[in-house]
Design an enzyme around this catalytic site. Sequence first.
Site, PDB file in Angstrom:
ATOM      1  N   SER A 148     -15.879  65.172  41.001  1.00 48.89           N
ATOM      2  CA  SER A 148     -14.810  64.664  41.667  1.00 48.89           C
ATOM      3  C   SER A 148     -13.886  65.768  42.295  1.00 48.89           C
ATOM      4  CB  SER A 148     -14.095  64.067  40.435  1.00 48.89           C
ATOM      5  OG  SER A 148     -14.652  63.128  39.569  1.00 48.89           O
ATOM      6  N   HIS A 170     -19.837  61.767  46.472  1.00 49.21           N
ATOM      7  CA  HIS A 170     -18.713  61.498  45.484  1.00 49.21           C
ATOM      8  C   HIS A 170     -18.659  59.929  45.231  1.00 49.21           C
ATOM      9  CE1 HIS A 170     -14.641  61.284  44.123  1.00 49.21           C
ATOM     10  NE2 HIS A 170     -15.206  61.538  43.016  1.00 49.21           N
ATOM     11  N   GLU A 199     -17.935  59.488  49.354  1.00 50.96           N
ATOM     12  CA  GLU A 199     -17.744  60.513  50.239  1.00 50.96           C
ATOM     13  C   GLU A 199     -18.684  61.527  50.251  1.00 50.96           C
ATOM     14  OE1 GLU A 199     -12.866  60.610  49.346  1.00 50.96           O
ATOM     15  OE2 GLU A 199     -14.250  61.873  47.980  1.00 50.96           O
ATOM     16  N   ASN A 234      -9.309  61.398  46.201  1.00 46.98           N
ATOM     17  CA  ASN A 234      -8.769  62.054  44.893  1.00 46.98           C
ATOM     18  C   ASN A 234      -7.743  62.949  45.208  1.00 46.98           C
ATOM     19  OD1 ASN A 234     -10.087  60.825  43.094  1.00 46.98           O
ATOM     20  ND2 ASN A 234     -11.489  62.480  42.543  1.00 46.98           N
TER      21      ASN A 234
HETATM   22  N1  3HC Z   1     -21.652  48.749  36.457  1.00 45.25           N
HETATM   23  C1  3HC Z   1     -22.449  47.834  36.894  1.00 45.25           C
HETATM   24  N2  3HC Z   1     -21.795  46.609  37.037  1.00 45.25           N
HETATM   25  C2  3HC Z   1     -20.705  46.580  36.463  1.00 45.25           C
HETATM   26  C3  3HC Z   1     -19.848  47.654  35.859  1.00 45.25           C
HETATM   27  C4  3HC Z   1     -20.510  48.919  35.769  1.00 45.25           C
HETATM   28  N3  3HC Z   1     -19.845  50.004  35.489  1.00 45.25           N
HETATM   29  N4  3HC Z   1     -18.518  47.116  35.666  1.00 45.25           N
HETATM   30  C5  3HC Z   1     -18.339  45.872  35.654  1.00 45.25           C
HETATM   31  N5  3HC Z   1     -19.762  45.561  36.253  1.00 45.25           N
HETATM   32  C6  3HC Z   1     -19.945  44.218  36.863  1.00 45.25           C
HETATM   33  C7  3HC Z   1     -20.071  43.170  35.563  1.00 45.25           C
HETATM   34  O1  3HC Z   1     -21.093  42.583  35.539  1.00 45.25           O
HETATM   35  C8  3HC Z   1     -18.711  42.689  35.638  1.00 45.25           C
HETATM   36  O2  3HC Z   1     -19.182  41.057  35.588  1.00 45.25           O
HETATM   37  P1  3HC Z   1     -19.056  40.301  33.914  1.00 45.25           P
HETATM   38  O3  3HC Z   1     -17.691  40.898  33.470  1.00 45.25           O
HETATM   39  O4  3HC Z   1     -18.935  39.020  34.463  1.00 45.25           O
HETATM   40  O5  3HC Z   1     -20.209  40.804  33.383  1.00 45.25           O
HETATM   41  C9  3HC Z   1     -18.576  42.648  37.049  1.00 45.25           C
HETATM   42  O6  3HC Z   1     -19.147  43.880  37.669  1.00 45.25           O
HETATM   43  C10 3HC Z   1     -16.940  42.815  37.422  1.00 45.25           C
HETATM   44  O7  3HC Z   1     -16.909  41.717  38.218  1.00 45.25           O
HETATM   45  P2  3HC Z   1     -15.454  41.415  38.569  1.00 45.25           P
HETATM   46  O8  3HC Z   1     -15.439  40.337  39.642  1.00 45.25           O
HETATM   47  O9  3HC Z   1     -14.802  41.034  37.338  1.00 45.25           O
HETATM   48  O10 3HC Z   1     -14.559  42.597  39.130  1.00 45.25           O
HETATM   49  P3  3HC Z   1     -13.194  42.355  39.684  1.00 45.25           P
HETATM   50  O11 3HC Z   1     -13.034  41.691  40.860  1.00 45.25           O
HETATM   51  O12 3HC Z   1     -12.344  42.182  38.450  1.00 45.25           O
HETATM   52  O13 3HC Z   1     -13.240  44.047  40.093  1.00 45.25           O
HETATM   53  C11 3HC Z   1     -13.137  46.486  39.957  1.00 45.25           C
HETATM   54  C12 3HC Z   1     -13.636  45.333  39.289  1.00 45.25           C
HETATM   55  C13 3HC Z   1     -13.989  46.667  41.280  1.00 45.25           C
HETATM   56  C14 3HC Z   1     -13.477  47.611  39.003  1.00 45.25           C
HETATM   57  C15 3HC Z   1     -11.652  46.210  40.463  1.00 45.25           C
HETATM   58  O14 3HC Z   1     -10.861  46.109  39.340  1.00 45.25           O
HETATM   59  C16 3HC Z   1     -11.169  47.576  41.326  1.00 45.25           C
HETATM   60  O15 3HC Z   1     -11.583  47.775  42.463  1.00 45.25           O
HETATM   61  N6  3HC Z   1     -10.389  48.381  40.525  1.00 45.25           N
HETATM   62  C17 3HC Z   1     -10.100  49.818  41.046  1.00 45.25           C
HETATM   63  C18 3HC Z   1     -11.151  50.710  40.598  1.00 45.25           C
HETATM   64  C19 3HC Z   1     -11.041  51.993  41.151  1.00 45.25           C
HETATM   65  O16 3HC Z   1      -9.982  52.237  41.936  1.00 45.25           O
HETATM   66  N7  3HC Z   1     -11.892  53.072  41.050  1.00 45.25           N
HETATM   67  C20 3HC Z   1     -11.555  54.190  41.721  1.00 45.25           C
HETATM   68  C21 3HC Z   1     -11.327  55.073  40.600  1.00 45.25           C
HETATM   69  S1  3HC Z   1     -10.986  56.833  40.841  1.00 45.25           S
HETATM   70  C22 3HC Z   1     -12.468  57.612  40.853  1.00 45.25           C
HETATM   71  O17 3HC Z   1     -13.715  56.849  40.467  1.00 45.25           O
HETATM   72  C23 3HC Z   1     -12.669  58.851  41.177  1.00 45.25           C
HETATM   73  C24 3HC Z   1     -13.273  59.970  40.597  1.00 45.25           C
HETATM   74  O18 3HC Z   1     -13.691  60.960  41.125  1.00 45.25           O
HETATM   75  C25 3HC Z   1     -12.372  60.090  39.132  1.00 45.25           C
END
Ligand code: 3HC
Length: 285
Positions: A120, A141, A153, A191
């Site tokens: 990250s 990434h 990325e 990030n």
């Molecule tokens: N792996 C696979 N499938 C997953 C999962 C995972 N880890 N987590 C959830 N799912 C699936 C599940 O099956 C879930 O459905 P269920 O609850 O019915 O079983 C489904 O995906 C979730 O679908 P939703 O339609 O409920 O999803 P949302 O529309 O609520 O979206 C989200 C979820 C995409 C996480 C959205 O909330 C989002 O975009 N959040 C922001 C996340 C973000 O910004 N991430 C970046 C973080 S920074 C980073 O990662 C950088 C690192 O370097 C620190």
Amino acid sequence: MTEIRRVGVVGLGAMGAGIAQLCVEAGVETVGREVTAELGEAARGRIGHFLTRKVEKGTLQQEARDAAVGRLTTTTELADLAGCDLVIEAIVEELEPKRVLFAELERLCRPDTVLATNTSALSVTEIAAATSSPERVVGMHFFNPAPLMPLVEIVRAQLTADEPFEAAFAFGTRLGKTAVRCHDTPGFVVNRVLIPLLNDCLRVLDEARVSAEDLDTAMRAGAGWPMGPCELVDLVGIDVHVHAAEALYEKLREPRMAPPPRLVAMRNAGLLGRKSGRGFYPYPR
Ligand code: 3HC
């Protein structure tokens, strides 16, 4: 260009398991390496669970699900990754263990195997420098949760050659991701922006004396974020966020990069977010 037929994923935590899931869904034979057989089985279980949910929701056929799960093998032996065309590392976010791993991967894999890190905030160049073939080391990434977040990325380190770089880019696209090319600078693209932004959000908790719930509501309803900042750091992992913020602060010396003390205290107390059952919120919610 190296044709990617077989992929190795080292570390099957939240990110590694998500990346392995993407690979098997894209039809690629995948070998996942974990330190114990139990951890490997647990990751396979999580991947199977998410793919089953897709079947239940009608976005994946049962046969396609079973075939995808069948493409995943797990191992505790790094040597089992020897035949891979691409290895993606997703182990602990610490430089020394990554450097040791890359030196080992260089020894075990063919000279044309592309070696990628999902780091990250660490320097891909410093990881690559642990090998004598840094030209084949690249950053890939992914974002958490990897199966759902569209971006990857593709990070060019100081000595990355064009061919492995483009092979990683093409593979990211094959996984269905939106891939962007960038250079190896602290935090890469997202990030570099997101970490100080989340730090600002969390400082507002104390400055404006707003509750975590209300801050999350405010950023969802007022800025169109899909998740509030407290929910997001709980998802990413408070330890992961603190570590990334410290790494960026160390490199850039900008005060906004430094993790807010409240977050460091939470990390020290073992409040790590979803994975520990408690962060800003208790889990399951
Ligand atoms: N792996 C696979 N499938 C997953 C999962 C995972 N880890 N987590 C959830 N799912 C699936 C599940 O099956 C879930 O459905 P269920 O609850 O019915 O079983 C489904 O995906 C979730 O679908 P939703 O339609 O409920 O999803 P949302 O529309 O609520 O979206 C989200 C979820 C995409 C996480 C959205 O909330 C989002 O975009 N959040 C922001 C996340 C973000 O910004 N991430 C970046 C973080 S920074 C980073 O990662 C950088 C690192 O370097 C620190």
